[in-house]
Write a protein that holds these residues in place. Structure first.
Motif, PDB file in Angstrom:
ATOM      1  N   ILE A 261      16.889 -19.474 -15.388  1.00  6.08           N
ATOM      2  CA  ILE A 261      15.490 -19.662 -15.814  1.00  6.08           C
ATOM      3  C   ILE A 261      14.729 -20.641 -14.919  1.00  6.08           C
ATOM      4  N   LYS A 262      15.443 -21.437 -14.111  1.00  8.54           N
ATOM      5  CA  LYS A 262      14.785 -22.408 -13.235  1.00  8.54           C
ATOM      6  C   LYS A 262      14.380 -21.809 -11.894  1.00  8.54           C
ATOM      7  N   ILE A 263      14.796 -20.574 -11.647  1.00  8.60           N
ATOM      8  CA  ILE A 263      14.556 -19.957 -10.339  1.00  8.60           C
ATOM      9  C   ILE A 263      13.504 -18.851 -10.446  1.00  8.60           C
ATOM     10  N   LYS A 264      12.625 -18.785  -9.446  1.00 13.30           N
ATOM     11  CA  LYS A 264      11.665 -17.682  -9.360  1.00 13.30           C
ATOM     12  C   LYS A 264      12.299 -16.553  -8.544  1.00 13.30           C
ATOM     13  N   TYR A 265      12.113 -15.321  -9.045  1.00 13.06           N
ATOM     14  CA  TYR A 265      12.735 -14.160  -8.397  1.00 13.06           C
ATOM     15  C   TYR A 265      11.667 -13.161  -7.940  1.00 13.06           C
ATOM     16  N   ARG A 266      12.079 -12.369  -6.951  1.00 14.90           N
ATOM     17  CA  ARG A 266      11.211 -11.311  -6.455  1.00 14.90           C
ATOM     18  C   ARG A 266      12.074 -10.087  -6.159  1.00 14.90           C
ATOM     19  N   PHE A 268      12.549  -6.579  -3.929  1.00 14.23           N
ATOM     20  CA  PHE A 268      12.162  -6.012  -2.633  1.00 14.23           C
ATOM     21  C   PHE A 268      12.729  -4.603  -2.505  1.00 14.23           C
ATOM     22  N   ILE A 269      11.946  -3.744  -1.852  1.00 17.65           N
ATOM     23  CA  ILE A 269      12.386  -2.354  -1.716  1.00 17.65           C
ATOM     24  C   ILE A 269      11.999  -1.805  -0.342  1.00 17.65           C
ATOM     25  N   ALA A 270      12.861  -0.953   0.210  1.00 24.48           N
ATOM     26  CA  ALA A 270      12.543  -0.201   1.439  1.00 24.48           C
ATOM     27  C   ALA A 270      12.934   1.253   1.192  1.00 24.48           C
ATOM     28  N   VAL A 271      12.022   2.150   1.550  1.00 23.53           N
ATOM     29  CA  VAL A 271      12.177   3.571   1.219  1.00 23.53           C
ATOM     30  C   VAL A 271      11.788   4.420   2.437  1.00 23.53           C
ATOM     31  N   TYR A 272      12.525   5.500   2.654  1.00 21.38           N
ATOM     32  CA  TYR A 272      12.157   6.483   3.676  1.00 21.38           C
ATOM     33  C   TYR A 272      11.556   7.715   3.008  1.00 21.38           C
ATOM     34  N   VAL A 273      10.442   8.194   3.586  1.00 25.59           N
ATOM     35  CA  VAL A 273       9.844   9.449   3.130  1.00 25.59           C
ATOM     36  C   VAL A 273       9.152  10.082   4.333  1.00 25.59           C
ATOM     37  N   GLU A 274       9.399  11.360   4.553  1.00 26.00           N
ATOM     38  CA  GLU A 274       8.844  12.086   5.711  1.00 26.00           C
ATOM     39  C   GLU A 274       9.100  11.341   7.023  1.00 26.00           C
ATOM     40  N   GLY A 275      10.257  10.685   7.127  1.00 26.26           N
ATOM     41  CA  GLY A 275      10.600   9.957   8.346  1.00 26.26           C
ATOM     42  C   GLY A 275       9.865   8.646   8.518  1.00 26.26           C
ATOM     43  N   VAL A 276       9.090   8.236   7.498  1.00 22.75           N
ATOM     44  CA  VAL A 276       8.328   6.991   7.558  1.00 22.75           C
ATOM     45  C   VAL A 276       8.998   5.970   6.649  1.00 22.75           C
ATOM     46  N   ARG A 277       9.115   4.758   7.133  1.00 24.64           N
ATOM     47  CA  ARG A 277       9.763   3.694   6.360  1.00 24.64           C
ATOM     48  C   ARG A 277       8.702   2.829   5.698  1.00 24.64           C
ATOM     49  N   LEU A 278       8.755   2.731   4.372  1.00 27.43           N
ATOM     50  CA  LEU A 278       7.782   1.960   3.597  1.00 27.43           C
ATOM     51  C   LEU A 278       8.488   0.813   2.890  1.00 27.43           C
ATOM     52  N   ILE A 279       7.850  -0.357   2.845  1.00 21.64           N
ATOM     53  CA  ILE A 279       8.412  -1.493   2.109  1.00 21.64           C
ATOM     54  C   ILE A 279       7.396  -1.993   1.089  1.00 21.64           C
ATOM     55  N   ASP A 280       7.910  -2.670   0.064  1.00 17.02           N
ATOM     56  CA  ASP A 280       7.053  -3.222  -0.988  1.00 17.02           C
ATOM     57  C   ASP A 280       7.857  -4.313  -1.699  1.00 17.02           C
ATOM     58  N   ASN A 281       7.189  -5.084  -2.524  1.00 12.22           N
ATOM     59  CA  ASN A 281       7.886  -6.100  -3.314  1.00 12.22           C
ATOM     60  C   ASN A 281       7.012  -6.511  -4.487  1.00 12.22           C
ATOM     61  N   ILE A 282       7.622  -7.202  -5.453  1.00 12.26           N
ATOM     62  CA  ILE A 282       6.897  -7.630  -6.645  1.00 12.26           C
ATOM     63  C   ILE A 282       7.527  -8.912  -7.194  1.00 12.26           C
ATOM     64  N   ALA A 283       6.682  -9.832  -7.655  1.00 14.98           N
ATOM     65  CA  ALA A 283       7.187 -11.044  -8.327  1.00 14.98           C
ATOM     66  C   ALA A 283       7.731 -10.645  -9.693  1.00 14.98           C
ATOM     67  N   LEU A 284       8.873 -11.201 -10.059  1.00 13.26           N
ATOM     68  CA  LEU A 284       9.521 -10.807 -11.307  1.00 13.26           C
ATOM     69  C   LEU A 284       9.304 -11.786 -12.445  1.00 13.26           C
ATOM     70  N   ASN A 285       9.088 -13.047 -12.143  1.00 11.85           N
ATOM     71  CA  ASN A 285       8.913 -14.053 -13.222  1.00 11.85           C
ATOM     72  C   ASN A 285       8.036 -15.202 -12.730  1.00 11.85           C
TER      73      ASN A 285
END
Length: 285
Positions: A261-266, A268-285
């Motif tokens: 509970i003392k740590i902030k988490y995030r 992260f994701i990396a995905v391939y589609v049509e030969g293109v690499r996409l990344i994204d992320n989101i804060a969790l708490n």
């Protein structure tokens, strides 16, 4: 002093323009690789509200690409980029150097010790990538000497690396992270999105929807359960191939096994589609 949309392509031209600035403590910078979109414009707008003068760099940096094909396919749209910047403000210096101007005859990365920030996620799948990022950002900071520099949180790991770089090299610049800007359906804005077919671009909302559900699950379930659930979503998808999904400590980027509970988490994701690499992320708490 005010500028009227200056495009400079050499280090000497850049230095000449920077020497005209009365107050270098009021200089902001937005480093980019071009193919600009509204995500970049949000960084630029923030820089303009917080600084009297702003430099935008446009440079596709070869040392941060571990895939030659990816480097060759990276869109180069300088004329459109300058037009887009000009629509926001003409009080800007645009620095668009050649590879030779930055690297002379030695296109090679420096080696940094990023205390493990570079060993996970992007670092695991893109060998030497962050040494390339560090090399170009340090070079640009050395040339421009901005007071503040602005980076998008879409590349959150990169943001943490640059904060570490500044600390390591004792560079007197404030590194400012800015919120992810998304397309209407939720896909994180990226220059790579232009390479997607219209249907897949629309369907790629699936990536952000998965992240949002993972965030919801994180509040109730274990790290392992959340990771398993995400893996299953992509296993059931015919279009999208998951490269990684990771939940980490925000500060150290150490992959989480259990929640504290003392740590902030995030997430992260990396995905391939049509030969293109996409990344994204989101804060969790």
């Amino acid at each position: 002093m005010n500028f009227s949309m200056l495009l400079v392509k050499t280090v000497n031209e850049l230095k000449d323009e920077l020497n005209k600035i009365d107050d270098s403590t009021n200089l902001g910078m937005v480093p980019t690789m071009g193919a600009l979109h509204q995500g970049h414009m949000s960084l630029l707008k923030k820089a303009l509200t917080e600084n009297q003068n702003v430099v935008v760099s446009i440079f596709v940096n070869p040392t941060q690409f571990n895939n030659t094909e990816d480097l060759e396919k990276y869109p180069k749209t300088l004329v459109d980029d300058v037009d887009l910047i000009s629509s926001i403000s003409k009080n800007i210096i645009v620095f668009a150097p050649s590879i030779a101007e930055i690297y002379q005859d030695r296109v090679k990365s420096k080696i940094y010790d990023f205390a493990g920030l570079d060993k996970v996620m992007e670092g695991e799948f893109r060998d030497n990538h962050f040494n390339g990022v560090g090399t170009i950002v340090e070079a640009l900071f050395s040339l421009v000497k901005p007071k503040r520099a602005y980076f998008g949180e879409k590349d959150f790991q990169q943001l943490r690396i640059i904060q570490k770089l500044v600390e390591l090299q004792k560079i007197p610049v404030e590194v400012i992270g800015c919120e992810i800007v998304r397309e209407n359906h939720g896909l994180a804005m990226s220059s790579r999105n232009e390479r997607l077919s219209p249907t897949i671009r629309q369907n790629a909302a699936f990536i952000y929807e998965t992240l949002k559900t993972a965030k919801h699950k994180f509040g109730m379930e274990s790290v392992l359960n959340v990771k398993d659930w995400v893996a299953k979503q992509f296993k059931n998808s015919t279009d999208f191939k998951l490269e990684y999904f990771e939940i980490t400590d925000v500060e150290t980027l150490t992959p989480a096994k259990n929640k504290n509970i003392k740590i902030k988490y995030r997430a992260f994701i990396a995905v391939y589609v049509e030969g293109v690499r996409l990344i994204d992320n989101i804060a969790l708490n």
